[in-house]
Scaffold this active site. Structure first.
Site, short mmCIF file in Angstrom:
data_model
loop_
_atom_site.label_atom_id
_atom_site.label_comp_id
_atom_site.label_asym_id
_atom_site.label_seq_id
_atom_site.Cartn_x
_atom_site.Cartn_y
_atom_site.Cartn_z
N CYS A 1 73.58 -7.43 61.49
CA CYS A 1 74.89 -8.28 61.88
C CYS A 1 75.10 -9.51 61.13
O CYS A 1 74.10 -10.19 60.70
CB CYS A 1 75.04 -8.43 63.59
N HIS B 1 79.67 -11.61 64.66
CA HIS B 1 79.58 -12.20 66.07
C HIS B 1 79.14 -13.69 66.12
O HIS B 1 78.45 -14.06 65.27
CB HIS B 1 78.87 -11.26 67.12
#
Length: 192
Positions: A168, A152
């Site tokens: 992440c 992301h």
């Protein structure tokens, strides 16, 4: 005498095996939101480059080299797009093989319960410039189950090139838009 340094630079640059990649086209919303995200000085090591493929994976595969803090999108003809990333902090790092199961623009963020236990100040929020998921998110699944890990954007671009996330893979917003535009759902992701 001045020609010698010029020739030396030309020889050195001629051996370079990378090329800059233009920015993707942005929507009005992307432009407005990105203007509100803090800016960081770009480190050329973590820029968006067209390079010779170092991964030897199939075209269309995303490969994250956590030690290098680099993400590669494998292209045909022995090429790859290279992007700088933030990876998981040592305690939260994740490696494995997954599939892009969903894609979202300016996604809402719903921190997992274990993150809320560690940091009680975090809370769910709608998409936008303050959201830690940034401009785009690629949701990763393994065996049909959500891994809770994402590739992301970020609202902390100064951390690109570091191990600072909860697992992440974070990218500069402009880079995650570029990757998002190039990768379909179903793409393979390998995190090494």
């Amino acid at each position: 005498m001045r020609i010698v340094p010029i020739m030396a630079c030309a020889i050195l640059l001629g051996g370079c095996n990378f090329k800059a990649v233009p920015d993707p086209t942005l929507s009005a919303r992307d432009t407005a939101f990105m203007a509100l995200v803090p800016q960081a000085e770009d480190d050329p090591r973590y820029g968006r480059w067209l390079v010779s493929d170092p991964t030897k994976e199939a075209p269309g595969t995303i490969v994250v080299e956590t030690k290098e803090r680099l993400l590669y999108l494998v292209l045909p003809d022995g090429k790859a797009l290279q992007y700088g990333v933030t990876v998981g902090d040592e305690a939260y790092g994740w490696t494995g093989r997954a599939t892009v199961s969903r894609k979202a623009e300016w996604p809402a963020w719903h921190p997992p319960a274990e993150m809320i236990r560690r940091w009680p100040h975090v809370h769910a929020m709608e998409g936008g410039p303050a959201n830690p998921l940034g401009a785009r998110a690629l949701y990763l699944s393994e065996g049909g189950r959500d891994t809770l890990y994402r590739i992301h954007g970020t609202n902390e671009p100064e951390k690109i090139g570091q191990a600072a996330s909860s697992g992440c893979i974070r990218m500069r917003n402009i880079d995650v838009v570029d990757l998002f535009n190039r990768v379909p759902t179903g793409a393979t992701v390998i995190v090494r």
